[in-house]
Design a protein around this motif. Structure first.
Motif, short mmCIF file in Angstrom:
data_model
loop_
_atom_site.label_atom_id
_atom_site.label_comp_id
_atom_site.label_asym_id
_atom_site.label_seq_id
_atom_site.Cartn_x
_atom_site.Cartn_y
_atom_site.Cartn_z
N GLY A 466 38.97 25.91 52.34
CA GLY A 466 39.73 24.88 52.62
C GLY A 466 41.56 25.12 52.79
N ALA A 467 41.67 26.28 53.25
CA ALA A 467 43.10 26.62 53.30
C ALA A 467 43.53 26.35 54.84
CB ALA A 467 43.34 28.23 53.43
N ASP A 468 45.27 25.82 54.80
CA ASP A 468 45.34 25.48 56.14
C ASP A 468 45.65 26.64 56.98
OD1 ASP A 468 45.86 22.89 55.37
OD2 ASP A 468 48.05 23.06 54.61
N LEU A 500 37.70 31.60 40.38
CA LEU A 500 38.16 30.46 39.45
C LEU A 500 38.56 29.22 40.03
CD1 LEU A 500 39.66 32.28 36.00
CD2 LEU A 500 37.26 31.20 36.51
N SER A 501 38.90 29.56 41.32
CA SER A 501 39.34 28.47 42.17
C SER A 501 38.74 28.71 43.58
CB SER A 501 40.83 28.50 42.34
OG SER A 501 41.41 27.51 43.18
N LEU A 502 38.59 27.63 44.55
CA LEU A 502 38.44 27.85 45.85
C LEU A 502 39.39 28.61 46.56
CD1 LEU A 502 36.62 24.33 46.75
CD2 LEU A 502 35.65 26.81 47.31
N SER A 503 40.65 28.31 46.03
CA SER A 503 42.07 28.74 46.41
C SER A 503 42.07 30.37 46.05
CB SER A 503 43.12 28.04 46.31
OG SER A 503 43.47 28.22 44.98
N SER A 504 43.36 30.88 46.24
CA SER A 504 43.58 32.16 45.75
C SER A 504 44.42 31.98 44.55
CB SER A 504 44.43 33.11 47.00
OG SER A 504 45.62 32.05 46.99
N ASP A 505 44.72 30.93 43.92
CA ASP A 505 45.20 30.48 42.79
C ASP A 505 44.34 30.06 41.63
OD1 ASP A 505 46.89 29.57 40.67
OD2 ASP A 505 48.36 28.40 42.02
N PRO A 506 44.24 30.71 40.59
CA PRO A 506 43.00 30.06 39.58
C PRO A 506 43.71 28.95 39.07
CG PRO A 506 44.60 31.96 38.82
CD PRO A 506 44.75 31.97 40.15
N SER A 507 44.74 28.62 39.13
CA SER A 507 45.29 27.31 38.49
C SER A 507 44.90 25.81 39.26
CB SER A 507 46.62 27.24 38.06
OG SER A 507 47.42 27.12 39.31
N LEU A 508 44.43 26.19 40.50
CA LEU A 508 44.23 25.07 41.35
C LEU A 508 42.62 24.71 41.19
CD1 LEU A 508 46.36 26.09 44.59
CD2 LEU A 508 46.95 24.34 42.75
N LEU A 509 42.50 23.52 40.86
CA LEU A 509 41.13 23.03 40.34
C LEU A 509 40.58 22.37 41.57
CD1 LEU A 509 41.46 22.77 36.78
CD2 LEU A 509 40.61 24.61 37.84
N GLY A 510 39.20 21.84 41.47
CA GLY A 510 38.62 20.95 42.23
C GLY A 510 38.43 21.72 43.81
N ALA A 511 38.87 20.94 44.78
CA ALA A 511 38.90 21.39 46.32
C ALA A 511 40.17 21.36 46.77
CB ALA A 511 37.92 20.57 46.84
N VAL A 531 35.43 45.32 55.28
CA VAL A 531 36.83 45.26 55.11
C VAL A 531 37.05 44.37 54.06
CG1 VAL A 531 39.19 45.02 56.18
CG2 VAL A 531 37.45 46.29 57.45
N TYR A 532 38.03 44.55 53.18
CA TYR A 532 38.34 43.62 52.06
C TYR A 532 39.70 43.45 52.12
CZ TYR A 532 38.56 47.35 48.52
OH TYR A 532 38.74 48.81 47.75
N PRO A 533 40.19 42.12 52.54
CA PRO A 533 41.56 41.82 52.10
C PRO A 533 41.77 41.18 50.75
CG PRO A 533 40.71 40.42 54.06
CD PRO A 533 39.45 41.32 53.23
N ILE A 534 42.84 41.57 50.20
CA ILE A 534 42.92 41.22 48.72
C ILE A 534 44.34 40.29 48.63
CG2 ILE A 534 43.93 42.14 46.51
CD1 ILE A 534 42.72 45.05 47.33
N CYS A 535 43.87 39.34 47.89
CA CYS A 535 44.54 38.01 47.86
C CYS A 535 44.70 37.91 46.34
CB CYS A 535 44.22 36.87 48.34
SG CYS A 535 43.48 37.00 49.86
N GLY A 536 46.01 38.22 45.60
CA GLY A 536 46.17 38.24 44.18
C GLY A 536 45.84 39.64 43.62
N ASP A 537 46.07 39.70 42.26
CA ASP A 537 45.82 40.75 41.48
C ASP A 537 44.56 41.17 41.09
OD1 ASP A 537 46.66 42.85 39.94
OD2 ASP A 537 47.46 41.93 38.22
N MET A 538 43.80 41.98 41.57
CA MET A 538 42.53 42.17 41.35
C MET A 538 42.20 43.37 40.30
SD MET A 538 40.65 40.07 43.02
CE MET A 538 41.91 38.75 43.03
N ARG A 539 41.76 42.98 39.23
CA ARG A 539 41.53 44.05 38.27
C ARG A 539 40.06 44.63 38.29
NH1 ARG A 539 46.07 45.70 35.67
NH2 ARG A 539 47.28 44.18 34.92
N THR A 540 40.08 45.95 38.88
CA THR A 540 38.87 46.76 39.13
C THR A 540 38.58 47.49 37.73
OG1 THR A 540 40.08 48.41 40.20
CG2 THR A 540 39.16 46.85 41.51
N MET A 541 39.32 47.44 36.68
CA MET A 541 38.77 48.11 35.51
C MET A 541 39.28 47.05 34.27
SD MET A 541 37.46 50.42 33.52
CE MET A 541 37.16 52.05 34.01
N PRO A 542 38.34 46.47 34.08
CA PRO A 542 38.39 45.74 32.91
C PRO A 542 38.93 46.29 31.63
CG PRO A 542 36.31 45.19 33.97
CD PRO A 542 36.80 46.38 34.15
#
Length: 565
Positions: A466-468, A500-511, A531-542
């Motif tokens: 649902g991004a612009d 945690l969100s449809l968006s790339s920002d975990p604080s944005l809820l709903g749609a 191919v994987y685009p990265i949108c945000g800070d992805m932790r690959t080692m918890p």
């Protein structure tokens, strides 16, 4: 009366011999390789031997955007498989193998739950048949051969500053995220900055999950890119002459594992790719076997439908050629209340008390997320079924609110109590799934192979999230151009973002609307095939929490495992 723990339920389950479980699938003993009494591997010969049988109805279980607590996809997957048997339909379940990182971290286990779980849960959550360790060994062998190549003269001209291959371990350990290797004397290697990821995040794990045969596995391993020359030429595992030995390590790991549920429904447990930077689905070979064995094959996709299901459709189904007949969206009262924006849910902490009060208006306030995820299923031409995963503290009015939203969107819907009642509690959901599978099938991937990488990214961002639009950091744009120049432009994309969100920002809820997807980096898993685009800070080692579940896991005086959840 206290509800028994998952471990207690698992131990109280009368298990059928694996030969009998396989017989439910029409798989003969000659295709079984026993691992103890309650687990077996299935020979890859089963794919050809069963190929003339009719295909099962293929159903994927996904969810609305989850809370940090999860909404019970695995439990629903298992419960639905059991429920189909209750209404007279033969079914098989296919799920990922849990990583031991979360088992000893915050989860304490990931086998489903209650009376809808894979058993024995100790075997599932701890090692199983060693597939995770085989992936770890194969991945780290490649890392060792790469470093040895540097140490022995670097004939291929690998740029040490452009090495992309790290090491992996199936344990949460934040101190290994970023390290310097090769310290010591001259014979101890070449010092360089590197790090560790968790094994589930390994490209080798994604390769294992997406391979269709042993030959395909060998070819994919050879295509893995570990780094680049100063001129940008990719260096592969094949060039390092490591792919053959890696395939040898993974030969047995490619065979799917057979287990059973609390109601003795057959389960194929295989592979466990990371849900953020990989496609987050169980293996293709497990589905190729199971799809010829019963009337219905139920499988699970990680996280919400914007992530796991989208990748199931556009990556896994593209590679396997299998076409889904229906998709289940797991929805819970607590998740929709969370999407209202009126409550904060934190993993490891109790829900806010007011969130547990009867309030269908809060459910309706968060319903836009459910509407969008139903739409995301329909984008792929698949019939959606909303599974209301009932919790003991829910109210009928809140379930009815979810039902009204789902039916208004034209989706099938049913309340399911499979956690507390097993397959019997999921009978209404099973009937809804059967009805959805009877509708005309029109599955389609979201974009063609020949579309360029930016078009693929922007299609998912605008249609699914649902991004612009999409914005690209300069480094991301350069990487895309380089990948297309190297011939990787026909690969599908696997967008790494928050779950945690449809968006790339975990604080944005709903749609959320009115936002732009920021692509800060783009990487290629050439062997896996995306191919994987990265949108945000992805932790690959918890990392581990203040009180990880490992503190509670132990052996009692009789040698029995305690503390698994």
């Amino acid at each position: 009366m206290t509800f028994p723990s998952d471990l207690d339920i698992s131990r109280a389950t009368p298990l059928r011999p694996m030969e009998d479980v396989a017989a439910q699938l029409g798989i003969g003993e000659h295709l079984l390789e026993p691992y103890g009494r309650n687990v077996a591997k299935i020979s890859l010969d089963a794919i050809d031997e069963l190929s003339d049988r009719p295909r099962a109805r293929y159903v994927v279980v996904s969810a609305i955007t989850p809370t940090p607590l999860g909404e019970g996809k695995t439990t629903t997957t298992v419960g639905l498989g059991q429920a189909l048997n209750h209404i007279g339909k033969r079914s098989t379940v296919a799920v990922r193998q849990p990583s031991m990182g979360p088992t000893f971290g915050i989860k304490g286990g990931a086998a489903g739950g209650g009376y809808s779980q894979v058993v024995p849960m100790e075997a599932l959550n701890l090692h199983l048949t060693g597939d995770m360790h085989a992936v770890t060994a194969a991945h780290n062998l490649l890392a060792a051969m790469l470093d040895n190549h540097l140490h022995k003269g670097n004939e291929l001209g690998v740029d040490p500053q452009r090495i992309t291959w790290r090491r992996v371990l199936d344990v949460n350990d934040r101190d290994l995220r970023n390290i310097v290797s090769g310290l010591g004397g001259k014979q101890d290697g070449s010092p360089r900055q590197t790090g560790f990821d968790i094994t589930a995040a390994s490209e080798v794990m994604a390769v294992l999950a997406l391979s269709t045969s042993l030959a395909d596995l060998r070819q994919r391993l050879g295509r893995i890119v570990v780094g680049y020359t100063p001129d940008g030429e990719p260096i592969t595992a094949e060039q390092l002459k490591a792919a053959g030995a890696m395939a040898v390590i993974l030969r047995d790991a490619l065979k799917p594992n057979l287990m059973q549920t609390t109601e003795n429904t057959p389960v194929l447990v295989h592979a466990g790719p990371f849900g953020n930077i990989a496609h987050g689905n169980s293996s293709i070979v497990a589905d190729l076997v199971a799809s010829r064995c019963t009337d219905y094959l139920i499988t699970e996709a990680g996280f919400g439908a914007d992530m796991g299901a989208e990748r199931f459709f556009n990556i896994k189904c593209r590679a396997s050629g299998l076409k889904p007949d229906a998709a289940v969206l797991v929805a819970t009262v607590r998740a929709l209340k969370a999407h209202s924006g009126r409550y904060k849910v934190v993993a490891g902490k109790p829900l806010p008390p007011e969130m547990l009060e009867e309030n269908p208006d809060d459910v309706l306030a968060g319903a836009d997320n459910l509407r969008k995820q139903i739409d995301n299923i329909r984008l792929h031409g698949v019939s959606p079924v909303v599974a209301i995963n009932a919790f003991p503290g829910d109210f009928a009015s809140e379930h009815e609110a979810i039902r009204q939203v789902a039916e208004a969107e034209g989706a099938h819907v049913a309340v399911s109590t499979h956690f507390t009642e097993g397959g019997k509690g999921g009978a209404a959901l099973a009937e809804a799934v059967v009805a959805a599978c009877e509708e005309p099938a029109g599955f389609q991937v979201l974009y063609p192979d020949e579309a360029d990488l930016r078009t693929k990214i922007e299609t998912i961002a605008t249609k699914v999230y649902g991004a612009d639009g999409v914005s690209y950091a300069p480094a991301a744009s350069r990487a895309i151009d380089s990948y297309e120049a190297n011939g990787y432009g026909d690969l599908p994309v696997c967008i790494a973002k928050t779950h945690l969100s449809l968006s790339s920002d975990p604080s944005l809820l709903g749609a959320p609307t009115g936002w732009t997807l920021p692509v800060r980096e783009v990487r290629a898993s050439v062997g896996a095939g995306f191919v994987y685009p990265i949108c945000g800070d992805m932790r690959t080692m918890p990392g581990l929490g203040s009180h990880p579940q490992a503190e509670s896991i132990d052996l009692d005086a009789d040698g029995n495992i305690t503390g698994l959840m």
